[in-house]
Design an enzyme around this catalytic site. Structure first.
Site, PDB file in Angstrom:
ATOM      1  N   ASP A 223       0.471  -1.384  -0.109  1.00  0.00           N
ATOM      2  CA  ASP A 223       0.239  -0.331   0.009  1.00  0.00           C
ATOM      3  C   ASP A 223       0.677   1.355  -0.099  1.00  0.00           C
ATOM      4  OD1 ASP A 223      -1.904   2.582   0.661  1.00  0.00           O
ATOM      5  OD2 ASP A 223      -2.365   1.265   2.073  1.00  0.00           O
TER       6      ASP A 223
ATOM      7  N   LYS B 114       2.559  11.400  -3.276  1.00  0.00           N
ATOM      8  CA  LYS B 114       1.474  10.982  -4.258  1.00  0.00           C
ATOM      9  C   LYS B 114       0.487  11.715  -4.744  1.00  0.00           C
ATOM     10  CE  LYS B 114      -1.745   6.578  -3.704  1.00  0.00           C
ATOM     11  NZ  LYS B 114      -2.293   5.848  -2.627  1.00  0.00           N
TER      12      LYS B 114
ATOM     13  N   GLU C 192      -7.444   0.412  -4.935  1.00  0.00           N
ATOM     14  CA  GLU C 192      -7.093   0.208  -3.109  1.00  0.00           C
ATOM     15  C   GLU C 192      -8.551  -0.730  -2.705  1.00  0.00           C
ATOM     16  OE1 GLU C 192      -6.019   3.857  -1.923  1.00  0.00           O
ATOM     17  OE2 GLU C 192      -3.640   3.190  -3.216  1.00  0.00           O
TER      18      GLU C 192
ATOM     19  N   ASP D  51     -13.415   4.945   1.601  1.00  0.00           N
ATOM     20  CA  ASP D  51     -11.453   5.019   1.730  1.00  0.00           C
ATOM     21  C   ASP D  51     -11.399   6.633   1.446  1.00  0.00           C
ATOM     22  OD1 ASP D  51      -9.075   5.240   1.426  1.00  0.00           O
ATOM     23  OD2 ASP D  51      -8.895   3.400   0.139  1.00  0.00           O
TER      24      ASP D  51
HETATM   25 MG    MG Z   1      -5.304   4.494   2.034  1.00  0.00          MG
END
Ligand code: MG
Ligand code: ADP
Length: 623
Positions: A20, A82, A159, A182
């Site tokens: 991750d 990111k 994800e 999420d």
């Molecule tokens: Mg995450």
């Protein structure tokens, strides 16, 4: 009973790992004794902050030790990289320029070093997760980052899908519709997954690549700054360190507000005015914080409705709600979800661990260690993908710039779709294939993925020559497009992927060399440079000692100095900025330069505040 052979096989066994690579935290896991297990750092952490520091001796430091440097050495430290993934703008760090995926590769290298400790050095196959809503470029960049770090990137998975897998793994015999919500540090994703007989089928996904805990922190930074502007007429965000300090405090405050109704914030020194230290002293109430972020939270609930609609389900059809990501600890999130679904979300899977555990399950399925459990997962394309309908295309829109989807949003992947188009003018010998992803009817409003020219079409009447355009969207969410002139056959096929890959081989080498240089420099460097942090602390201490309590107005001279500093800031940012951003920076610079001709303190202060706001927005990519 174990045979010798079993033991030997075990020794040579190199698992496929799940990673991750988060905006805020990253982790790696693989299947051990039939269960996904997170591999911790030598000092015992399972989640590593995704923060990179290049210290004064050139050494690369990743994780919690780098976090401390965000305030101490802001110009040497990068967080939340990111959010810039896939961009080709270089990032300034420690007087060097690196691309976002190169910085990300340093985080992945750190995770790899934990694996090397256990498995021995060497290449490792990996499944890396990305937000479902990541674009093609962002996925490619993630893959590149993995390769630069020494992983063989077996698979890129979404994800929320990974989170569903982590849940599915524990509830193999249940048949459910699961909604995965999420909300992490930088991105928001929501997916609906159907689980039946061990098969997980993603029905639909949507989200926002620029919404997360980071944005909530910046809202608090603005609140803090406004308090200081009101009290001291100084904007602490102009000061790189002040800004970093407030950001750090904002995150702490935000997290505390998840369990408390109010928090007293007290920072003796945030910035300096003249040579006066200026601090922050205020109480923040949860209610006040929620007001600041509620619009964003309500936006996530809009996405929940969209994803239900896209999967042809109503809220009552959802059996389980999985909350994933650190930001779901905010009580208001649970409240909104519970109000909407009239159901409590699941709490048995750790929101911060679900994604990496699921990535490890996927890796386990891939490597075969979990095959007998019969868990299978299918995913969908989060965007529509298609081509620009150019003036001259026959058979559909007569205007130029229209968008024609070839693969529709939420189609199960992998998928291959072809469509036939025809020439529109007599003797037309070439067509330009422009590829986009998105939902707008105008291609310009969608995200451009690339284009190529198919030449060599034989002369013929308009509409007589047919062009077959094929889209292949693979299991990693990466697209290949080819076009073929039907009358002349297969040798007319051009694949975008090939063209992109040729480019990227050179890019890859460039990146590889940059990262290697960086690491080499670190190894060769000496430690005799000044420690920026110590210098900063000494300065602050001196100031504390000398602290006098008069609240002086800034002199004209000081304001002019501030303007000069801001102009330098703007010019620095201009070096890497392109297009609209660059034009804006130029405007800010000229606005500031004009302001110095004024001799009115108030006017000057207004211009400074305005310029500062723009620069901050630009830096945090809000513009
Ligand atoms: Mg995450
Ligand atoms: P990512 O997937 O972006 O790496 P995580 O899922 O680890 O992120 O979530 C990180 C985000 O969650 C950060 O913005 C962090 O501040 C936030 N966060 C963590 N714990 C809490 C909490 N108790 N309350 C509110 N926000 C939190």
């Amino acid at each position: 009973m174990k045979t010798d052979n079993d033991t030997k096989r075990k020794e040579n066994f190199r698992p496929i790992v799940g990673i991750d690579l988060g905006t805020t935290n990253s982790a790696v896991a693989y299947i051990r004794h039939g269960k996904p297990k997170i591999i911790s750092s030598p000092s015992g952490e399972e989640l590593i902050p995704s923060v990179v520091l290049i210290d004064t001796s050139g050494e690369v430091i990743v994780g919690k030790d780098a976090v401390a440097a965000l305030v101490a050495m802001p110009s040497r430290t990068i967080a939340a990289i990111k959010r810039k993934m896939g961009s080709s703008d270089f990032i300034d760090i420690a007087e060097q320029k690196l691309l976002p995926h190169e910085i990300s590769s340093l985080i992945l290298k750190e995770l790899k070093s934990y694996l090397d400790n256990i498995l021995g050095e060497g290449e490792i196959e990996a499944v890396i997760t990305v937000p479902a809503y990541f674009t093609d470029e962002q996925r490619r960049a993630t893959k590149k980052a993995g390769e630069l770090a020494g992983f063989i990137v077996e698979r890129i998975i979404n994800e929320p899908t990974a989170a569903a897998l982590a849940f599915g793994f524990e509830h193999l015999n249940e048949d459910n519709h699961i909604l995965v919500y999420d909300l992490g540090g930088g991105t928001f994703d929501v997916s609906v997954v159907e689980m039946m007989g061990g098969i997980l089928e993603v029905k639909a996904s949507t989200g926002n690549n620029y919404l997360g805990g980071e944005d909530f922190d910046w809202k608090l930074v603005d609140l803090f700054a406004q308090n200081m502007i009101d009290k001291h007429k100084i904007d602490p965000r102009n000061d790189l360190r002040g800004r970093a300090l407030l950001k750090e405090e904002a995150e702490k405050t935000k997290i505390l507000l998840s369990t408390r109704e109010s928090i007293k914030v007290s920072l003796p020194i945030v910035t300096v005015k003249g040579d006066q230290p200026i601090g922050l002293e205020m109480t923040v109430y949860r209610e006040e914080f929620i007001k600041l972020i509620d619009e964003m939270l309500l936006e996530t609930m809009q996405s929940v409705q969209t994803v239900l609609k896209d999967s042809n389900l109503s809220r009552d059809d959802i059996d389980e709600i999985l909350l994933v990501g650190g930001s779901t600890h905010i009580p208001r999130v649970t409240e909104l979800i519970e109000d909407f679904f009239q159901k409590e979300p699941r709490m048995d899977i750790d929101p911060e661990e679900a994604v990496v555990l699921g990535a490890a399950v996927q890796a386990g399925i891939k490597s075969g260690v979990l095959a007998k459990d019969g868990l299978i997962v299918t995913d969908v394309a989060p965007y529509s993908m298609g081509i620009a309908v150019l003036m001259g295309w026959h058979g559909f829109a007569a205007r130029s710039g229209g968008f024609h989807a070839i693969i529709d949003k939420n189609t199960t992947v992998p998928v291959t779709r072809s469509e036939i188009f025809s020439t529109c003018s007599d003797d037309q010998n070439a067509v330009s294939i422009e590829i986009f992803q998105g939902e707008n009817e105008w291609s310009k409003k969608n995200h451009a993925l690339g284009k190529f020219l198919l030449a060599g079409i034989p002369p013929n009447q308009a509409g007589e020559e047919k062009i077959k355009v094929t889209f292949r969207y693979n299991i990693n969410g990466i697209l290949e497009v080819s076009a073929e002139c039907v009358s002349t056959g297969e040798n007319m096929t051009v694949t975008v992927q090939d063209a992109l890959e040729r480019d990227s081989e050179e890019d890859y080498l460039d990146s590889f060399n940059r990262v290697q240089d960086l690491l080499k420099k670190a190894a060769e460097s000496t430690d005799d440079e000044d420690d920026e942090w110590e210098g900063f602390q000494m300065m602050m201490n001196e100031m504390l000692e000398e602290m006098e309590d008069e609240d002086e107005e800034l002199s004209l001279e000081e304001l002019v100095e501030e303007v000069t500093a801001l102009r330098e800031n703007a010019k620095g940012m201009m070096k890497t900025a392109r297009g609209k951003k660059r034009r804006l920076l130029r405007q800010v610079d000229s606005m500031l330069s004009k302001a110095t001709l004024k001799s009115n303190i108030e006017e000057l202060q207004t211009v400074i505040n305005k310029a500062t706001d723009i620069l901050i927005d630009l830096e945090s990519e809000e513009i």
